[in-house]
Design a protein around this motif. Sequence first.
Motif, PDB file in Angstrom:
ATOM      1  N   VAL A  38       0.839  -1.204   0.000  1.00  0.00           N
ATOM      2  CA  VAL A  38       0.000   0.000   0.000  1.00  0.00           C
ATOM      3  C   VAL A  38       0.871   1.249   0.000  1.00  0.00           C
ATOM      4  CG1 VAL A  38      -1.756   1.290   1.263  1.00  0.00           C
ATOM      5  CG2 VAL A  38      -1.882  -1.202   1.168  1.00  0.00           C
ATOM      6  N   THR A  39       1.918   1.234   0.828  1.00  0.00           N
ATOM      7  CA  THR A  39       2.845   2.373   0.883  1.00  0.00           C
ATOM      8  C   THR A  39       3.469   2.630  -0.478  1.00  0.00           C
ATOM      9  OG1 THR A  39       3.353   2.032   3.220  1.00  0.00           O
ATOM     10  CG2 THR A  39       4.970   3.238   1.918  1.00  0.00           C
ATOM     11  N   GLY A  40       3.904   1.566  -1.141  1.00  0.00           N
ATOM     12  CA  GLY A  40       4.548   1.719  -2.442  1.00  0.00           C
ATOM     13  C   GLY A  40       3.626   2.297  -3.491  1.00  0.00           C
ATOM     14  N   VAL A  41       2.371   1.828  -3.526  1.00  0.00           N
ATOM     15  CA  VAL A  41       1.425   2.333  -4.511  1.00  0.00           C
ATOM     16  C   VAL A  41       1.129   3.815  -4.260  1.00  0.00           C
ATOM     17  CG1 VAL A  41      -0.906   2.132  -5.446  1.00  0.00           C
ATOM     18  CG2 VAL A  41       0.392   0.073  -4.893  1.00  0.00           C
ATOM     19  N   ILE A  42       0.931   4.174  -2.997  1.00  0.00           N
ATOM     20  CA  ILE A  42       0.668   5.582  -2.676  1.00  0.00           C
ATOM     21  C   ILE A  42       1.866   6.450  -3.034  1.00  0.00           C
ATOM     22  CG2 ILE A  42       0.248   7.207  -0.785  1.00  0.00           C
ATOM     23  CD1 ILE A  42      -1.428   5.050   0.565  1.00  0.00           C
ATOM     24  N   CYS A  43       3.072   5.962  -2.758  1.00  0.00           N
ATOM     25  CA  CYS A  43       4.272   6.720  -3.118  1.00  0.00           C
ATOM     26  C   CYS A  43       4.353   6.927  -4.623  1.00  0.00           C
ATOM     27  CB  CYS A  43       5.529   6.000  -2.617  1.00  0.00           C
ATOM     28  SG  CYS A  43       5.814   6.141  -0.835  1.00  0.00           S
ATOM     29  N   GLY A  44       4.004   5.908  -5.395  1.00  0.00           N
ATOM     30  CA  GLY A  44       4.024   6.046  -6.852  1.00  0.00           C
ATOM     31  C   GLY A  44       3.011   7.056  -7.348  1.00  0.00           C
ATOM     32  N   ILE A  45       1.784   6.965  -6.824  1.00  0.00           N
ATOM     33  CA  ILE A  45       0.713   7.861  -7.267  1.00  0.00           C
ATOM     34  C   ILE A  45       1.032   9.311  -6.930  1.00  0.00           C
ATOM     35  CG2 ILE A  45      -1.688   8.519  -6.831  1.00  0.00           C
ATOM     36  CD1 ILE A  45      -2.301   5.528  -6.466  1.00  0.00           C
ATOM     37  N   LEU A  46       1.467   9.557  -5.693  1.00  0.00           N
ATOM     38  CA  LEU A  46       1.670  10.931  -5.241  1.00  0.00           C
ATOM     39  C   LEU A  46       2.996  11.533  -5.700  1.00  0.00           C
ATOM     40  CD1 LEU A  46       0.115  10.845  -1.663  1.00  0.00           C
ATOM     41  CD2 LEU A  46      -0.910  11.513  -3.839  1.00  0.00           C
ATOM     42  N   SER A  47       3.840  10.733  -6.328  1.00  0.00           N
ATOM     43  CA  SER A  47       5.043  11.295  -6.938  1.00  0.00           C
ATOM     44  C   SER A  47       4.898  11.370  -8.456  1.00  0.00           C
ATOM     45  CB  SER A  47       6.281  10.470  -6.552  1.00  0.00           C
ATOM     46  OG  SER A  47       6.090   9.096  -6.788  1.00  0.00           O
ATOM     47  N   GLY A  48       3.682  11.149  -8.938  1.00  0.00           N
ATOM     48  CA  GLY A  48       3.399  11.348 -10.352  1.00  0.00           C
ATOM     49  C   GLY A  48       3.829  10.223 -11.258  1.00  0.00           C
ATOM     50  N   GLY A  49       4.002   9.023 -10.703  1.00  0.00           N
ATOM     51  CA  GLY A  49       4.482   7.910 -11.508  1.00  0.00           C
ATOM     52  C   GLY A  49       3.458   6.812 -11.688  1.00  0.00           C
ATOM     53  N   HIS A  50       3.839   5.811 -12.467  1.00  0.00           N
ATOM     54  CA  HIS A  50       3.019   4.627 -12.693  1.00  0.00           C
ATOM     55  C   HIS A  50       3.615   3.459 -11.914  1.00  0.00           C
ATOM     56  CE1 HIS A  50       1.305   7.024 -15.901  1.00  0.00           C
ATOM     57  NE2 HIS A  50       2.503   7.130 -16.466  1.00  0.00           N
ATOM     58  N   VAL A  51       2.765   2.499 -11.570  1.00  0.00           N
ATOM     59  CA  VAL A  51       3.184   1.401 -10.703  1.00  0.00           C
ATOM     60  C   VAL A  51       2.840   0.066 -11.354  1.00  0.00           C
ATOM     61  CG1 VAL A  51       2.890   0.319  -8.443  1.00  0.00           C
ATOM     62  CG2 VAL A  51       2.853   2.807  -8.645  1.00  0.00           C
ATOM     63  N   LEU A  52       3.799  -0.859 -11.341  1.00  0.00           N
ATOM     64  CA  LEU A  52       3.590  -2.228 -11.812  1.00  0.00           C
ATOM     65  C   LEU A  52       3.584  -3.144 -10.595  1.00  0.00           C
ATOM     66  CD1 LEU A  52       3.427  -4.347 -14.108  1.00  0.00           C
ATOM     67  CD2 LEU A  52       5.940  -4.374 -14.123  1.00  0.00           C
ATOM     68  N   VAL A 213     -11.685  10.312   0.522  1.00  0.00           N
ATOM     69  CA  VAL A 213     -11.015  11.247   1.442  1.00  0.00           C
ATOM     70  C   VAL A 213     -10.239  12.314   0.676  1.00  0.00           C
ATOM     71  CG1 VAL A 213     -10.868   9.541   3.279  1.00  0.00           C
ATOM     72  CG2 VAL A 213      -8.989   9.744   1.655  1.00  0.00           C
ATOM     73  N   LEU A 214     -10.103  12.127  -0.641  1.00  0.00           N
ATOM     74  CA  LEU A 214      -9.443  13.111  -1.495  1.00  0.00           C
ATOM     75  C   LEU A 214     -10.270  13.268  -2.765  1.00  0.00           C
ATOM     76  CD1 LEU A 214      -5.670  12.057  -1.232  1.00  0.00           C
ATOM     77  CD2 LEU A 214      -6.685  14.138  -0.322  1.00  0.00           C
ATOM     78  N   ASP A 215      -9.801  14.113  -3.648  1.00  0.00           N
ATOM     79  CA  ASP A 215     -10.334  14.224  -5.000  1.00  0.00           C
ATOM     80  C   ASP A 215      -9.164  14.552  -5.919  1.00  0.00           C
ATOM     81  OD1 ASP A 215      -9.791  16.879  -4.460  1.00  0.00           O
ATOM     82  OD2 ASP A 215     -11.894  17.448  -4.230  1.00  0.00           O
ATOM     83  N   ALA A 216      -9.459  14.788  -7.196  1.00  0.00           N
ATOM     84  CA  ALA A 216      -8.375  15.054  -8.153  1.00  0.00           C
ATOM     85  C   ALA A 216      -7.535  16.250  -7.718  1.00  0.00           C
ATOM     86  CB  ALA A 216      -8.950  15.278  -9.546  1.00  0.00           C
ATOM     87  N   ALA A 217      -8.199  17.312  -7.272  1.00  0.00           N
ATOM     88  CA  ALA A 217      -7.469  18.499  -6.814  1.00  0.00           C
ATOM     89  C   ALA A 217      -6.638  18.185  -5.581  1.00  0.00           C
ATOM     90  CB  ALA A 217      -8.451  19.638  -6.522  1.00  0.00           C
ATOM     91  N   GLY A 218      -7.167  17.347  -4.686  1.00  0.00           N
ATOM     92  CA  GLY A 218      -6.427  16.975  -3.490  1.00  0.00           C
ATOM     93  C   GLY A 218      -5.183  16.169  -3.798  1.00  0.00           C
ATOM     94  N   ILE A 219      -5.273  15.287  -4.799  1.00  0.00           N
ATOM     95  CA  ILE A 219      -4.098  14.504  -5.208  1.00  0.00           C
ATOM     96  C   ILE A 219      -3.015  15.426  -5.748  1.00  0.00           C
ATOM     97  CG2 ILE A 219      -3.262  12.743  -6.817  1.00  0.00           C
ATOM     98  CD1 ILE A 219      -6.088  11.517  -6.730  1.00  0.00           C
ATOM     99  N   LEU A 220      -3.412  16.366  -6.608  1.00  0.00           N
ATOM    100  CA  LEU A 220      -2.433  17.301  -7.173  1.00  0.00           C
ATOM    101  C   LEU A 220      -1.829  18.185  -6.087  1.00  0.00           C
ATOM    102  CD1 LEU A 220      -4.309  18.333 -10.454  1.00  0.00           C
ATOM    103  CD2 LEU A 220      -2.403  16.730 -10.209  1.00  0.00           C
ATOM    104  N   SER A 221      -2.637  18.546  -5.101  1.00  0.00           N
ATOM    105  CA  SER A 221      -2.138  19.352  -3.990  1.00  0.00           C
ATOM    106  C   SER A 221      -1.090  18.601  -3.194  1.00  0.00           C
ATOM    107  CB  SER A 221      -3.298  19.770  -3.087  1.00  0.00           C
ATOM    108  OG  SER A 221      -2.825  20.440  -1.931  1.00  0.00           O
ATOM    109  N   LEU A 222      -1.344  17.319  -2.913  1.00  0.00           N
ATOM    110  CA  LEU A 222      -0.369  16.513  -2.174  1.00  0.00           C
ATOM    111  C   LEU A 222       0.908  16.320  -2.993  1.00  0.00           C
ATOM    112  CD1 LEU A 222      -2.497  13.753  -0.390  1.00  0.00           C
ATOM    113  CD2 LEU A 222      -1.062  15.499   0.685  1.00  0.00           C
ATOM    114  N   ARG A 223       0.765  16.196  -4.295  1.00  0.00           N
ATOM    115  CA  ARG A 223       1.961  16.095  -5.148  1.00  0.00           C
ATOM    116  C   ARG A 223       2.818  17.349  -5.021  1.00  0.00           C
ATOM    117  NH1 ARG A 223       0.115  13.514 -11.004  1.00  0.00           N
ATOM    118  NH2 ARG A 223      -0.297  11.391 -10.260  1.00  0.00           N
ATOM    119  N   GLN A 224       2.175  18.502  -4.985  1.00  0.00           N
ATOM    120  CA  GLN A 224       2.925  19.753  -4.864  1.00  0.00           C
ATOM    121  C   GLN A 224       3.646  19.832  -3.524  1.00  0.00           C
ATOM    122  OE1 GLN A 224      -0.043  22.759  -5.562  1.00  0.00           O
ATOM    123  NE2 GLN A 224      -0.119  22.412  -7.770  1.00  0.00           N
ATOM    124  N   VAL A 225       2.998  19.351  -2.473  1.00  0.00           N
ATOM    125  CA  VAL A 225       3.659  19.324  -1.164  1.00  0.00           C
ATOM    126  C   VAL A 225       4.859  18.384  -1.200  1.00  0.00           C
ATOM    127  CG1 VAL A 225       3.381  18.738   1.279  1.00  0.00           C
ATOM    128  CG2 VAL A 225       1.533  19.904   0.068  1.00  0.00           C
TER     129      VAL A 225
END
Length: 330
Positions: A38-52, A213-225
């Motif tokens: 779960v940690t790995g998938v979240i790290c991939g998503i919030l750093s703007g990457g794709h996950v296999l 608990v988030l939305d598209a804008a929230g995901i982009l906001s976390l990426r910026q952080v």
Amino acid sequence: MESMNQMLQGQEIESALQRLQDLRSETAKLFIGQQELVTGVICGILSGGHVLIEGVPGLGKTLLAKSLATALGCQFNRIQFTPDLMPADITGTHIYHTEKQKFLFYKGPVFTNMLLADEINRAPAKTHSALLEIMQERSVTLDGKQYGVDEPFFVIATQNPIESEGTYGLPEAQLDRFMLKLNVEYPQKEEEIGVYRMHLSGGEPDPQKLRPVLDAAGILSLRQVADRVFVSDSILHYVHRLIDGTRKRRDLAVACSPRAALAVLRASRVRALMKGRGYVLPDDIKEMAPAAFRHRLRLQPEAYLEGIRPDDIIADLLSVTEVPEKDFGA
């Protein structure tokens, strides 16, 4: 240190940490255990990457993707990859509209936020190449016209490592487009018993019952952080030593490129944020290195015959590479 404080304040870290904890807690209502995955998938998503994600059937890969999609509050589409899947089946196509007397573009399932590419290695190379453009360029080109996908856009792909019949190996170029490759292991005893209890008491888990608990804008906001999490020069040199170490090994035919270094650095920023820090430590690099490196290494034939795996090489590199002891921005 002053530059780090200007980049990311304590209140921002606390706010981001709370949102990340809410995301994990909501996902855990259906997807029990497998915290590293779960940690790995979240790290991939919030750093703007794709996950296999690679693992045998029945370990919940699809359930995890669906649960995260609902908790993230983003649009979700799933493609079941098969040998007869064509590029137009994922990108969309132009269809002639008789009333309007012109061709109209009908979007395929890739026009979403989260795309689950289930059993991606069952599709032929032509379909892989179509997906590769979307993963890299965030757009689809058809008949000379370009159609962009909305951000955030990320692909979670799954593949089964135990079957070879009817599968196509992913091209190295496409493997490299995945920021992280995560392996799904069998769950721990108590986690697995928890899965039994959930199914027996409530039937098949329904990700739609989860709370966004988030939305598209929230995901982009976390990426910026996450992009503002401080990375010191000592960490950059440490990552280079690891990357350079892969290039000096005789048991490797293909070593890590700069893209692998960028992947581990970007993922480590999110990992640091998940721990409530505004700066990256060597431990963050160590945790994310296997996922960032394993699919980018190619072993020599004799190493395969000896039973060596990429993870063995990564573990050895992490054990022998000099670790910086200070100057992380704390």
